[in-house]
Scaffold this motif. Structure first.
Motif: not given
Length: 472
Positions: A141, A145-150, A152-154, A469
């Protein structure tokens, strides 16, 4: 001078993420983080079953827990560099394969020695998996933004796994046997390896490996852990304990010399002279000392002293895990309003309060009260860890973030390993193999350490309302 910045449309970025195997990489990273998290908490619940099956004492149980944590902590410092040299996908595949094979060896172990040896290999593999899982996400990613969401899921996946681990460990141990806790890792490992075939190859980087530093770090940690475990049972003046302490001191001195002479040390000593870095590492160590000591103690307390089944004991940890997840989400917002220093100090003091709050625990303590007393245990560390992690990351240059993260994780795992060694030695004697008096001594020691750490953090950490963060 004009700077040109290349931008991509969200749709184009999404397509690029898909080509890199973003979904497969994220799922593989989630499963890996989940399996190493579940393994720790599930094995803690399985310890009484292991004790009965393998006819071992408290010392054996301490080594089953600490063999894993010791290698996890010791190798964490250089595991990131190994992943850079081989590429994240390859390192993750190797780590997964090794962890799966070691899990099979644990499940088939004919005796305590074989089990402990397999746990050592498991811990080393877990040290490779942890940084490589985040590197996979970073590779898959590119859009922030997409990386941050990933990520967060992790993180959430780790919290959910923490809640599921004791329950799975209890159910499997009670209805199938403790070996099923390790057999569970086999299909998960196979699934991860299958997912990695859909992930794009990772680039390699000529990251130096600090072998002298790595070897001396593992020897120092192993010597200290051995001395604490065996000293608590066989006496501090015995020859093996004195030899282990000597090994720890000599290896620690060797580590210091190696890091001074290395061109690219895995622990740059100059970073430790930065006040925020050194205090953050101490806080991370103390938080895990208290938290994992309590988790280790309660698994034994509920089953050995209270006579609860493994399943019931595992369920007792679920509310605490839910509290940890919720507090992790609240902590960054609190840090923005209060400042990170206050959040770190508050969380550390809450965990210290949790140690003292657990002192009245006895064989006849009502279970509802046990659950209530676990609330500050779940809240304290979960409140402080995101803030102390963010503070550490912001205090070092960008190219040192991976090193700083590895140092923090290594110190946290070291705190967990030493807490098991200390608490296990204290509770080893008494009726049913569990000493309530020893438990209380351990809780007081942990509480005092946490109070002292909170005081140091309050005085030495920078003031102000830094932007926080998310963390775990």
């Amino acid at each position: 001078m004009t700077t040109l910045i290349r931008t991509e449309a969200p749709a184009a970025t999404a397509v690029a993420d898909t080509r890199r195997g973003g979904g497969a990489a994220l799922l593989a990273a989630l499963l890996g983080f989940a399996v190493i998290t579940i393994d720790v908490s599930a094995v803690n619940i399985a310890l009484p079953g292991i004790q009965e099956s393998l006819h071992t004492g408290m010392t054996g149980l301490q080594w089953v827990a600490d063999a894993y944590t010791l290698m996890f902590a010791g190798l964490m410092l250089s595991a990131g560099a190994l992943g850079d040299r081989t590429g994240a996908r390859r390192a993750y595949a190797w780590g997964t394969a090794l962890f799966t094979v070691a899990s099979l060896a644990c499940a088939l172990a004919p005796g305590l020695g074989a089990l402990v040896a397999a746990r050592v290999v498991q811990g080393g593999a877990a040290a490779v998996l942890m940084p490589a899982s985040l590197a996979l996400i970073r590779q898959a990613y590119e859009e922030p933004v997409r990386r941050a969401r990933a990520v967060a899921l992790w993180t959430v996946g780790g919290s959910v796994s923490m809640a599921a681990g004791p329950v799975l460990g209890g159910v499997l141990t009670e209805h199938v046997g403790w070996r099923a806790v390790f057999f569970l890792n086999l299909p998960v490992g196979a699934a991860i390896l299958a997912l990695l075939t859909k992930v794009a190859r990772s680039p390699r980087r000529a990251a130096p490996l600090d072998l002298p530093g790595q070897i001396t770090a593992v020897l120092a940690l192993a010597g200290l852990t051995f001395a604490v475990i065996e000293g608590g049972h066989g006496g501090w003046s015995s020859a093996p304990v004195l030899g282990a302490l000597a090994l720890a001191v000599v290896s620690g001195a060797g580590f210091y010399v190696a890091e001074r002479r290395q061109r690219a040390p895995m622990v740059p000593l100059g970073m430790l002279r930065q006040r925020t870095v050194s205090v953050s590492l101490v806080v991370g160590f103390a938080l895990n000392l208290g938290f994992y000591g309590v988790v280790f103690l309660l698994g034994l307390y509920l089953q050995q002293l209270r006579g609860m089944s493994a399943t019931a004991a595992g369920l007792m940890f679920v509310p605490m895990a839910v509290i940890i997840t919720a507090t992790n989400l609240v902590s960054p917002r609190a840090a923005e309003r209060m400042g990170r220093r206050r959040v770190v100090v508050t969380g550390t003091l809450v965990l210290a309060l949790a140690m003292f709050a657990l002192l009245p625990l006895a064989e006849g303590t009502p279970l509802w009260l046990v659950l209530l007393l676990l609330v500050p245990t779940g809240m304290g560390g979960a409140f402080a860890v995101p803030a102390v992690t963010a503070m550490l990351m912001d205090s070092v240059p960008g190219e040192r973030v991976g090193t700083a993260s590895g140092m923090l994780n290594a110190l946290r795992q070291t705190g967990g390993a030493l807490s098991v060694a200390l608490f296990g030695a204290l509770v080893a004697e008494g009726s049913a193999g569990f000493s309530v008096g020893g438990m209380r001594v351990g809780l007081v020691v942990a509480g005092v350490v946490l109070c002292a750490t909170a005081g140091v953090a309050g005085v030495l950490l920078p003031r102000g309302r830094q932007r926080a963060t998310a963390g775990s």
